[in-house]
Write an enzyme that holds these catalytic residues in place. Structure first.
Site, mmCIF file in Angstrom:
data_model
loop_
_atom_site.group_PDB
_atom_site.id
_atom_site.type_symbol
_atom_site.label_atom_id
_atom_site.label_comp_id
_atom_site.label_asym_id
_atom_site.label_seq_id
_atom_site.Cartn_x
_atom_site.Cartn_y
_atom_site.Cartn_z
ATOM 1 N NE ARG A 163 -4.168 -1.897 1.721
ATOM 2 C CZ ARG A 163 -5.062 -2.435 2.529
ATOM 3 N NH1 ARG A 163 -4.911 -2.317 3.843
ATOM 4 N NH2 ARG A 163 -6.098 -3.079 2.062
ATOM 5 C CE LYS A 199 -22.107 -19.276 1.900
ATOM 6 N NZ LYS A 199 -22.622 -18.867 3.198
ATOM 7 N N GLY A 240 -10.169 -9.820 -3.003
ATOM 8 C CA GLY A 240 -9.130 -10.327 -2.116
ATOM 9 C C GLY A 240 -8.579 -11.679 -2.540
ATOM 10 N N GLY A 292 -13.129 -3.958 -1.175
ATOM 11 C CA GLY A 292 -14.508 -3.489 -1.083
ATOM 12 C C GLY A 292 -14.873 -2.464 -2.135
#
Ligand code: ADP
Ligand code: MG
Length: 400
Positions: A39, A200, A358, A381
């Site tokens: 980062r 999922k 991720g 996200g």
């Protein structure tokens, strides 16, 4: 292409400017030290460029979840050494984000020097996007640069609010991310394919609903493919599967049909009776031949070959989610193979490939394919919300 200003819109010489730069320094930590400096590497070009052009550079970042209170272990002073190491420059730690302490520190800094303000989330107004806090932070700067794409899905004082009080610019990593995302779904070369995999359907419903109206080919993999197959009457045995989503899946298939989007489900799959590395019961079979006591853990080789052929006809690919349970060998085979095909087509210049998520980032790294994709987003996200077609407040504020 959406219109946001970049560092190219600033004068070459930034002497006299105080740049407030929002970065992501929320580093993964173990025993008080950072385990990965990716980062910091990502925001290094922006920081050094502003410094080299003569600005005083003040870094704003959150660190962990202090919940609006000061906490000594969540101070950004914890990472100041890591930031210095990556930048190769001294960084002054400033234990406030507003007020006279910041103003005095700016007085001490010379043009080209760098300061790191404390954890923005020590102040409740950060997450509440309080305009009074944003205004007070802005009072010490002359321009605002946002280089933290990973935080743009949140409308916080330093990710969104500041843009209303100062001239706002995208930093270099933000610029690269926004250009890649625009090339993938905003304004892509067609045909466009999307790979959506992972565990999922329920966690990615909004992604699927958005993509069916945007892409010509929707490739379903991972546990999600089991749910799609089951909804079409295929017996998936003991596979990870959300049987209660049959109606939802039928609706998505209908919407895809109307929108002219082809949904690709596997013909063959890799199954086992137990979920373990290289299990004795491992076999590959047609999707219609899965036994009641077997689990689908990866797509089969025929499916992967067919998907490779689909990608050869496409100009753009956006990928989120592994095709199988890639952490456990050999259930990474389909993900690795399709990642390598994608990498090869990208290198040839026939495909623009953008991936994020991720586990997806980990899987592509495992395939050794990350560097050959056009762009791999590490934003998590924010990337997923973008794939859902949501407005990202931090980006919208830069465009205003
Ligand atoms: P991302 O983090 O990239 O968005 P997800 O978190 O949605 O991806 O999904 C990744 C997880 O899905 C991995 O842990 C992987 O093992 C799991 N997975 C993929 N395929 C299967 C499968 N057939 N059965 C069980 N788990 C699966
Ligand atoms: Mg995940």
């Amino acid at each position: 292409m959406s219109s946001f200003k970049t560092l190219d819109d600033l004068p070459a010489d930034l002497t006299g400017e105080v740049a407030l730069v929002r970065v992501d320094l929320n580093l993964p930590m173990k025993d008080g030290s950072a385990t990965d400096l990716t980062r910091v590497e990502a925001v290094k070009p922006t920081i050094l460029e502003l410094a080299e052009r003569g600005a005083k550079v003040l870094l704003l970042a959150h660190f962990g979840r202090p919940g609006g209170q000061r906490s000594s272990v969540l101070s950004t002073s914890m990472v100041v050494g890591d930031v210095e190491k990556v930048l190769g420059k001294e960084v002054m730690f400033i234990p406030e984000i507003t007020g006279p302490v910041v103003a005095q520190s700016i007085g001490i800094l010379r043009g080209g020097d760098i300061g790191l303000l404390d954890n923005t989330r020590f102040w409740p107004g950060e997450e509440a996007n309080d305009p009074n806090l944003a205004q007070a932070i802005a009072a010490n700067g002359t321009l605002y640069v946002n280089d933290a794409f990973s935080a743009v899905h949140r409308a916080h004082a330093t990710t969104e609010g500041l843009a209303h009080f100062l001239p706002a610019y995208a930093g270099r990593s933000m610029e690269a991310e926004l250009k890649a995302l625009d090339a993938a779904l905003g304004n892509p070369e067609t045909p466009v394919a999307a790979v959506v995999g992972g565990a999922k359907v329920s966690t990615k419903l909004a992604v699927l609903e958005h993509l069916v109206g945007k892409v010509q080919h929707l490739i379903i993999g991972g546990g999600m493919a089991n749910t799609f197959l089951a909804a079409r009457g295929v017996n998936v045995g003991k596979s990870l599967c959300e049987h209660d989503l049959a109606d939802t899946v039928a609706k998505i298939m209908d919407e895809a049909d109307h929108a002219g989007c082809t949904v690709h489900l596997p013909y063959d799959v890799v199954v086992a009776k137990e979920f373990a590395a290289n299990p004795a019961s491992l076999r590959t079979c047609n999707v219609h031949e899965v036994e009641a006591d077997e689990m689908i853990l990866d797509l089969g080789p025929q499916a992967v070959e067919a998907l490779g052929d689909v990608l050869k006809t496409c100009r753009t690919l956006v990928w989120n989610g592994p095709l199988g349970a890639f952490e456990t060998p050999p259930f990474d085979a389909a993900t690795v193979a399709l990642a390598r095909t994608t990498a090869a087509l990208t290198l040839e210049g026939s495909l623009i490939s953008v991936a994020g998520g991720g586990d997806t980032v980990a899987a592509l790294a495992q395939a050794g394919a990350s560097n050959d994709f056009s762009y791999v987003s590490t934003a998590g996200g924010a990337f997923l919300e973008w794939m859902e077609g949501r407005v990202l407040p931090g980006v919208a504020a830069l465009e205003a």
